[in-house]
Design an enzyme around this catalytic site. Structure first.
Site, PDB file in Angstrom:
ATOM      1  N   LYS A  20      33.455  41.331  32.102  1.00 27.96           N
ATOM      2  CA  LYS A  20      33.591  39.980  32.670  1.00 27.96           C
ATOM      3  C   LYS A  20      32.332  39.168  32.412  1.00 27.96           C
ATOM      4  CE  LYS A  20      36.898  41.398  36.227  1.00 27.96           C
ATOM      5  NZ  LYS A  20      37.175  41.743  37.625  1.00 27.96           N
ATOM      6  N   GLN A  49      33.680  42.589  42.802  1.00 28.33           N
ATOM      7  CA  GLN A  49      34.556  43.599  42.192  1.00 28.33           C
ATOM      8  C   GLN A  49      35.026  44.601  43.242  1.00 28.33           C
ATOM      9  OE1 GLN A  49      35.640  43.447  39.050  1.00 28.33           O
ATOM     10  NE2 GLN A  49      36.825  45.311  39.191  1.00 28.33           N
ATOM     11  N   ASP A  82      38.697  34.697  42.090  1.00 26.78           N
ATOM     12  CA  ASP A  82      39.725  35.746  42.099  1.00 26.78           C
ATOM     13  C   ASP A  82      41.006  35.251  42.777  1.00 26.78           C
ATOM     14  OD1 ASP A  82      39.280  38.251  40.882  1.00 26.78           O
ATOM     15  OD2 ASP A  82      37.842  38.826  42.420  1.00 26.78           O
TER      16      ASP A  82
HETATM   17  N1  GUN Z   1      39.574  45.323  40.951  1.00 26.37           N
HETATM   18  C1  GUN Z   1      40.671  45.507  40.213  1.00 26.37           C
HETATM   19  N2  GUN Z   1      41.160  44.327  39.798  1.00 26.37           N
HETATM   20  C2  GUN Z   1      40.351  43.368  40.301  1.00 26.37           C
HETATM   21  C3  GUN Z   1      40.334  41.948  40.210  1.00 26.37           C
HETATM   22  O1  GUN Z   1      41.179  41.295  39.596  1.00 26.37           O
HETATM   23  N3  GUN Z   1      39.303  41.343  40.855  1.00 26.37           N
HETATM   24  C4  GUN Z   1      38.378  42.021  41.549  1.00 26.37           C
HETATM   25  N4  GUN Z   1      37.416  41.336  42.160  1.00 26.37           N
HETATM   26  N5  GUN Z   1      38.363  43.343  41.649  1.00 26.37           N
HETATM   27  C5  GUN Z   1      39.347  44.000  41.026  1.00 26.37           C
END
Ligand code: GUN
Length: 283
Positions: free
Chosen positions: A50, A94, A117
């Site tokens: 990311k 995350q 998110d």
């Molecule tokens: N963990 C698994 N998928 C995601 C996501 O789309 N965003 C975040 N913040 N954590 C995750």
């Protein structure tokens, strides 16, 4: 018949280039902060990807790596500082988080305007009310891009979402509903999952169980989107759908890897740009 393969990598690449082009035209660099708590190796890979993608698109991006033992209060204090920082447009924490930290407390503490998110209750509630112009969760948003790219006829289509998580299943169902599909949400307590799947013209699988959806569960010509990604016994990445079986029945299908995964990151960039423009105007 063999299904058309929906190339998520190519669609994501185009979306990333478009975001980069729009960022290059701004008088400021949108700021993204990605928070990783602890040392979960899978999270490490996701966070790095990311951060790199954000930097490549021209964002001011940084990762905050916090210790696994951090208290909830200390993490909330970090978030408050990012909420207050005018250079920060997007914040992503995350998941999963260590057991001493309640994910709801963390998500509730985010400034909804910086919640790239789309997990904050205000953003989730807007989506549940039928508003699709706000910050939307990245993976379901990416799936909608892929469905449109695949030319799926959405209005009136019978869509089945397998899974009801906050991250994928629930928002996915809302987005399909907003696109006028007739939506069913199936989950671990659903009776006769195979029969539910066989009725679906659009099938989105997001349960995280390797090859659980068998080929004979797939309706002829269905559009199959596989969100699952787990490591099989032989070390290879596999989806929720038994791909080799499903590809002989579906009309179109996403591969794993190279389907939904790259779209999640591209949509994070899209969301960060959207948040930046909403906070600061067109620059
Ligand atoms: N963990 C698994 N998928 C995601 C996501 O789309 N965003 C975040 N913040 N954590 C995750």
């Amino acid at each position: 018949m063999t299904a058309r393969i929906i190339d998520g990598k190519a669609v994501a690449q185009r979306l990333r280039e478009e975001v980069a082009r729009r960022v290059a035209g701004l008088s400021f660099r949108p700021g993204l902060r990605v928070i990783r708590v602890g040392d979960d190796p899978a999270s490490g890979v996701y966070v790095r990807n990311k951060d790199r993608a954000a930097a490549a698109a021209g964002f001011d991006s940084a990762t905050l790596h916090l210790p696994a033992g951090i208290s909830e209060a200390a993490l909330l204090a970090e978030l408050a500082a990012l909420n207050a920082d005018p250079a920060v447009d997007g914040i992503l924490v995350q998941l999963p988080l260590p057991p001493q930290i309640r994910p709801e407390a963390v998500i509730d503490a985010l400034d909804p305007a910086k919640d790239v998110d789309g997990f904050h209750p205000l953003n989730a509630g807007r989506l549940a009310s039928g508003e699709t112009g706000g910050l939307l969760p990245c993976t379901p948003k990416g799936v909608m891009h892929l469905l449109r790219e695949a030319g799926a006829a959405l209005p009136g289509a019978r869509a089945l979402v397998l899974g009801r998580s906050r991250i994928v299943g629930r928002p996915m169902a809302q987005l399909l509903l907003a696109a006028d599909c007739t939506v069913t949400v199936a989950h671990s307590r659903t009776r006769d999952l195979a029969a539910e799947c066989r009725r679906a013209e659009i099938l989105v699988a997001a349960v995280g169980r390797a090859a659980m959806v068998r080929g004979d569960w797939i309706a002829e010509d269905a559009v199959v989107i596989d969100v699952g990604i787990t490591r099989g016994a032989d070390g290879r990445l596999v989806g929720d759908v038994a791909f080799a079986e499903a590809v002989t029945r579906a009309g179109a299908i996403t591969p794993v890897p190279g389907g939904v995964g790259p779209m999640t990151i591209a949509c994070l960039l899209e969301n960060t740009l959207q948040a930046a423009l909403a906070r600061r105007g067109g620059g």
